[in-house]
Design an enzyme around this catalytic site. Structure first.
Site, PDB file in Angstrom:
ATOM      1  N   TYR A 140      50.373  61.147  72.220  1.00 42.79           N
ATOM      2  CA  TYR A 140      51.501  60.560  71.563  1.00 42.79           C
ATOM      3  C   TYR A 140      52.592  60.999  72.793  1.00 42.79           C
ATOM      4  O   TYR A 140      53.365  60.408  73.059  1.00 42.79           O
ATOM      5  CB  TYR A 140      51.805  60.803  70.201  1.00 42.79           C
ATOM      6  CG  TYR A 140      53.294  60.678  69.709  1.00 42.79           C
ATOM      7  CD1 TYR A 140      53.785  59.405  69.736  1.00 42.79           C
ATOM      8  CD2 TYR A 140      53.946  61.772  69.370  1.00 42.79           C
ATOM      9  CE1 TYR A 140      55.163  59.368  69.574  1.00 42.79           C
ATOM     10  CE2 TYR A 140      55.022  61.620  69.012  1.00 42.79           C
ATOM     11  CZ  TYR A 140      55.761  60.348  68.852  1.00 42.79           C
ATOM     12  OH  TYR A 140      57.188  60.389  68.700  1.00 42.79           O
TER      13      TYR A 140
ATOM     14  N   THR B 285      61.450  62.034  71.328  1.00 42.49           N
ATOM     15  CA  THR B 285      61.059  62.953  70.512  1.00 42.49           C
ATOM     16  C   THR B 285      61.024  64.578  70.965  1.00 42.49           C
ATOM     17  O   THR B 285      60.851  64.380  72.125  1.00 42.49           O
ATOM     18  CB  THR B 285      59.659  62.598  69.866  1.00 42.49           C
ATOM     19  OG1 THR B 285      59.118  63.739  69.359  1.00 42.49           O
ATOM     20  CG2 THR B 285      58.645  62.311  71.125  1.00 42.49           C
TER      21      THR B 285
ATOM     22  N   LYS C 206      55.315  59.480  75.379  1.00 44.75           N
ATOM     23  CA  LYS C 206      56.826  59.296  75.074  1.00 44.75           C
ATOM     24  C   LYS C 206      57.642  60.113  76.223  1.00 44.75           C
ATOM     25  O   LYS C 206      58.570  59.750  77.015  1.00 44.75           O
ATOM     26  CB  LYS C 206      57.207  60.167  73.778  1.00 44.75           C
ATOM     27  CG  LYS C 206      56.823  59.362  72.272  1.00 44.75           C
ATOM     28  CD  LYS C 206      57.427  58.032  72.560  1.00 44.75           C
ATOM     29  CE  LYS C 206      58.841  58.091  71.895  1.00 44.75           C
ATOM     30  NZ  LYS C 206      59.465  56.533  71.878  1.00 44.75           N
TER      31      LYS C 206
ATOM     32  N   ALA D 225      60.721  50.766  69.201  1.00 44.78           N
ATOM     33  CA  ALA D 225      59.474  50.384  69.069  1.00 44.78           C
ATOM     34  C   ALA D 225      58.285  51.270  69.731  1.00 44.78           C
ATOM     35  O   ALA D 225      58.415  51.693  70.718  1.00 44.78           O
ATOM     36  CB  ALA D 225      59.166  49.185  69.580  1.00 44.78           C
TER      37      ALA D 225
ATOM     38  N   TYR E  79      40.747  58.387  59.679  1.00 48.13           N
ATOM     39  CA  TYR E  79      41.895  58.219  59.200  1.00 48.13           C
ATOM     40  C   TYR E  79      41.997  57.641  57.593  1.00 48.13           C
ATOM     41  O   TYR E  79      42.526  58.200  56.783  1.00 48.13           O
ATOM     42  CB  TYR E  79      42.836  57.423  59.990  1.00 48.13           C
ATOM     43  CG  TYR E  79      44.260  57.488  59.582  1.00 48.13           C
ATOM     44  CD1 TYR E  79      44.914  58.519  59.302  1.00 48.13           C
ATOM     45  CD2 TYR E  79      44.660  56.288  58.697  1.00 48.13           C
ATOM     46  CE1 TYR E  79      46.099  58.845  58.721  1.00 48.13           C
ATOM     47  CE2 TYR E  79      45.948  56.487  58.382  1.00 48.13           C
ATOM     48  CZ  TYR E  79      46.819  57.538  58.226  1.00 48.13           C
ATOM     49  OH  TYR E  79      48.011  57.862  57.752  1.00 48.13           O
TER      50      TYR E  79
ATOM     51  N   THR F 248      51.928  50.733  74.455  1.00 48.66           N
ATOM     52  CA  THR F 248      53.130  50.429  73.877  1.00 48.66           C
ATOM     53  C   THR F 248      54.297  51.096  74.352  1.00 48.66           C
ATOM     54  O   THR F 248      55.262  50.830  74.706  1.00 48.66           O
ATOM     55  CB  THR F 248      53.191  50.276  72.473  1.00 48.66           C
ATOM     56  OG1 THR F 248      51.910  49.253  72.110  1.00 48.66           O
ATOM     57  CG2 THR F 248      54.333  50.103  71.727  1.00 48.66           C
TER      58      THR F 248
ATOM     59  N   ASP G 246      41.940  72.073  61.322  1.00 52.08           N
ATOM     60  CA  ASP G 246      43.299  71.990  62.214  1.00 52.08           C
ATOM     61  C   ASP G 246      43.048  70.747  62.959  1.00 52.08           C
ATOM     62  O   ASP G 246      42.105  70.369  63.558  1.00 52.08           O
ATOM     63  CB  ASP G 246      43.549  73.081  62.784  1.00 52.08           C
ATOM     64  CG  ASP G 246      44.971  73.420  63.209  1.00 52.08           C
ATOM     65  OD1 ASP G 246      45.828  72.570  62.837  1.00 52.08           O
ATOM     66  OD2 ASP G 246      45.334  74.310  63.699  1.00 52.08           O
TER      67      ASP G 246
END
Ligand code: TYD
Length: 340
Positions: A153, A126, A157, A83, A336, A101, A275
């Protein structure tokens, strides 16, 4: 019979993992997923009647909810945490979800492990935690490379990886980490490069390539990652990190051109766009450790399975449309949506 709890089992990699385990092993699977997107339920609908499979809808951010499940289910052997929010562009626009999360959710699971509700914890991570590599070297990241994440992100992680390793050391818990390169395959949400490109082509729109398209990613077919994850869960040594890579580096431009080729299109369908801020140049994983210590070997050919993935999206436009309906848009920011 072993009982494992999967978080995020309705997502792309988690869903593929559950199907693999149900087919290849005699495990009881408990799937905990928030079903944030309409497509997520579609991904697991057919599993509902399967023996040895149970589903709970809920959020790993919610400690009380998690604890209730662990108390009810009892005797869970291990937890594999799939998740996570995983899209870099979204993390740049809305980092809070990622911290809540990807970091706090993992903290909750570790706290429950500390209470003794399960033995082994495998955190799915990752290669992005290592940051990027220059274009003009043959360097690769191994499991001892320093962590230099570039985006909200990847830093969420990396934070979860460090938290997990600290629980291994401080509380002597059975904890492992896998770090994989870019996955592709059927049922991937069309926010990532490969499904987005396919979708754009099908809709006769230009394919957006960030910057000059020179950025390099190492692509792995999702089932090779799933096989590696299973190996690590069953045979990995506690406290260890295992890289799982495709050994298949391709520039974004080359990749988009390959996909265009399947549709008989040429480069005129590409639009070079602004970019991504902090865009990582190159990812490359050294996977010697998993190969030599756990005898893992990739078996899926990139070109063959890329083609198969393209055809799957072509034939499953209904699923794709479900991904893009109103509920989906609710969770994505204006910028987005414009790209879609
Ligand atoms: P992505 O699939 O988002 O994965 P990640 O950022 O985790 O590697 O992107 C893969 C590469 O493709 C990355 O270098 C960014 C680039 N990209 C584009 O050029 N255009 C796009 O529309 C997207 C989504 C990504």
């Amino acid at each position: 019979m072993k009982k494992i709890l999967i978080t995020g089992g309705a997502g792309f990699i988690g869903n593929n993992f559950i199907r693999y385990v149900l087919k290849k092993r005699k495990y009881r699977i408990i799937n905990v997923d928030l079903l944030l997107f309409p497509s997520s339920f579609e991904n697991i609908k057919d599993l509902m009647k399967v023996e040895n499979y149970k589903f709970y809808k809920g959020d790993i951010k919610n400690y009380k909810f998690l604890l209730k499940i662990f108390k009810k289910e009892k005797n869970i052997d291990g937890v594999i945490n799939f998740a996570a929010w995983s899209h870099v562009d979204k993390s740049i626009l809305k980092p809070k979800d990622f911290i809540e999360t990807n970091v706090y959710g993992v903290f909750n699971l570790l706290e429950i492990q500390k209470l003794g509700f399960f033995r082994r914890f495998l955190q799915i991570s990752t290669d992005e935690v290592y940051g990027d590599l220059p274009y003009d070297t043959l360097d690769k990241f191994n499991e001892d490379s320093p962590l230099r994440p570039s985006s909200p992100y990847s830093s969420s992680k990396a934070s979860a990886d460090l938290l997990s390793l600290s629980y291994y050391k401080t509380y002597d818990l059975d904890i492992l980490i896998t770090r994989s390169s870019n996955n592709f395959g059927e049922y991937q949400f069309p926010e990532k490069l490969i499904p987005l490109t396919i979708l754009k082509i099908i809709k006769n729109q230009k394919v957006p390539v960030y910057g000059n398209g020179r950025n390099v990613r190492d692509w792995i077919y999702v089932l090779d990652n799933v096989r590696g994850i299973m190996k690590v869960f069953e045979k990995g040594k506690s406290g260890n990190i295992y890289n799982i890579g495709g050994e298949n580096e391709v520039t974004n431009l080359e990749l988009v051109k390959k996909i265009l080729y399947f549709f008989d299109r040429d480069e005129s369908s590409i639009e070079f766009v602004k970019d991504r801020p902090g865009h990582d140049r190159r990812y490359s994983l050294d996977i010697t450790k998993i190969k030599t210590q756990l005898y893992h070997k990739n078996i899926y050919d990139f070109e063959k399975f890329l083609k198969r993935t393209v055809y799957w999206y072509k034939n499953n436009l209904k699923w794709v449309e479900k991904c893009l309906d109103q509920n989906f848009k609710k969770y994505h920011l204006q910028n987005y949506n414009k790209r879609i």
